[in-house]
Design an enzyme around this catalytic site. Structure first.
Site, PDB file in Angstrom:
ATOM      1  N   LYS A  34       0.985  -1.303  -0.021  1.00 16.24           N
ATOM      2  CA  LYS A  34      -0.168  -0.018  -0.249  1.00 16.24           C
ATOM      3  C   LYS A  34       0.851   1.195  -0.003  1.00 16.24           C
ATOM      4  O   LYS A  34       0.601   2.065  -0.711  1.00 16.24           O
ATOM      5  CB  LYS A  34      -0.989   0.032   1.226  1.00 16.24           C
TER       6      LYS A  34
ATOM      7  N   GLN B 257      -5.107  -1.732  10.097  1.00 22.50           N
ATOM      8  CA  GLN B 257      -4.920  -2.997   9.377  1.00 22.50           C
ATOM      9  C   GLN B 257      -5.385  -4.148  10.278  1.00 22.50           C
ATOM     10  O   GLN B 257      -5.113  -4.113  11.388  1.00 22.50           O
ATOM     11  CB  GLN B 257      -3.385  -3.084   8.994  1.00 22.50           C
TER      12      GLN B 257
ATOM     13  N   ASP C 156     -11.630   2.260   3.828  1.00 24.33           N
ATOM     14  CA  ASP C 156     -11.489   0.760   3.704  1.00 24.33           C
ATOM     15  C   ASP C 156     -12.958   0.697   3.529  1.00 24.33           C
ATOM     16  O   ASP C 156     -13.401  -0.570   3.192  1.00 24.33           O
ATOM     17  CB  ASP C 156     -11.307  -0.026   4.995  1.00 24.33           C
TER      18      ASP C 156
END
Ligand code: NAP
Length: 286
Positions: A48, A92, A115
């Site tokens: 990422k 995460q 997200d």
């Protein structure tokens, strides 16, 4: 035909880069929180960061001790929620077991939830309100189908897997009354009876199971489209490991009209859609 997710993701990234180049010196910021040292998470974060660096998104990593308590993590998120320079916040997953993931997701400002996991954004996805953020993997799959000119209107899409990050949001997206959607969606899971019959009835079969090569040739209808979301490490006879999907690619590719490979299919699209969501958040502030 093999769908080249890497190439489609590259095109998306290049377009975002060009738009961001025009807005310089202003730059979006993605702030990522990692708790502990899960090796898969470290790999995803590296990927990422590389993608953000490439297009010109500032990437801040907050790498926290795995023994951090929920209160301290919530405090960090609250700080990022209130920092005007931060456009996207990503925590995460998975988090250590003692931390309640739902509470953490709920604490993220939905306007920075790139997200697309916050219930407000999940709800918007369900009612077809485009103002929110769609979860990156399902959005990536929708774009893959669209860019490959696979119109799913009226077709039977079978998704094996009902997770909150892949199966459920993908079903919500593909059933919308919108162009390149309008599919008849079936979601199967570990309690589904006669799975083979269900998967064989799919015009488009999406595998999001987390079991290496679970979808075998006998489970797939000839001429169907097969989208493999799985990312699994398979031990080889020489004790090395190999990245494989949830589909037995080598055998299924011979009967599928289109198929995504692993790696190079859905994975790069997930990252491209993260860039897309950060850009979408940023553009609302400039
Ligand atoms: P998950 O939360 O573990 O969900 C797996 C789903 O598969 C569950 O709904 C489970 O059913 C179902 N399942 C398990 N065994 C089954 C069986 N024998 N028959 C039918 N259904 C079965 O997984 P996830 O987070 O959705 O991820 C799935 C895979 O995609 C993993 O390999 C993950 O690493 C990968 N992934 C890839 C990306 C990407 O960017 N490419 C992104 C996210 C995830 P129950 O609900 O009944 O347990």
């Amino acid at each position: 035909m093999i769908i080249n997710g890497k190439e489609i993701a590259k095109e998306i990234a290049l377009k975002i880069k060009a738009k961001l180049d025009n807005l310089k010196p202003k730059k979006p910021n993605l702030s990522v929180i990692l708790v502990g040292n899960n090796s898969a998470s470290l790999t995803y974060i590296r990927m990422k960061k590389k993608a953000c660096d490439h297009v010109g998104i500032d990437f801040d990593l907050y790498h926290l001790d795995e023994n951090i308590d929920e209160k301290a993590l919530l405090k960090k998120i609250s700080y990022l929620n209130n920092d005007p320079k931060v456009n996207g916040i990503l925590v995460q997953m998975p988090l250590p077991k003692k931390i309640n993931e739902n509470e953490i997701i709920l604490s993220i400002n939905p306007k920075k939830d790139v997200d697309g996991f916050h219930p407000l954004n999940v709800g918007k996805a369900l009612i077809g309100d485009d103002s929110g953020f769609l979860s990156c993997t399902p959005l990536g799959i929708k774009i893959l189908l669209e860019k490959s000119n696979i119109d799913i209107q009226g077709k039977h899409v079978v998704i094996v897997g009902r997770s909150n990050i892949v199966g459920k949001p993908l079903a919500a997206i593909l059933m919308q009354k919108k162009p390149f959607c309008n599919a008849t969606v079936t979601v199967a899971h570990s309690y589904s009876r006669d799975l083979i019959q269900i998967t064989r009835s799919a015009d488009v079969l999406v595998a999001a199971i987390g079991k290496p090569k679970f979808i075998t040739k006998d489970m797939v209808k000839t001429g169907s489209v097969v989208i493999d979301v799985g990312i699994n490490l398979e031990k080889q006879s020489d004790s090395t490991t190999k990245l494989v999907g949830d589909v037995d690619f080598e055998n299924v590719k011979d009967i599928a009209s289109y198929i995504t490979p692993v790696p190079g299919g859905v994975g790069p699209m997930t990252i491209a859609c993260l860039l897309h969501n950060v850009y979408k958040s940023f553009i609302q502030t400039v």
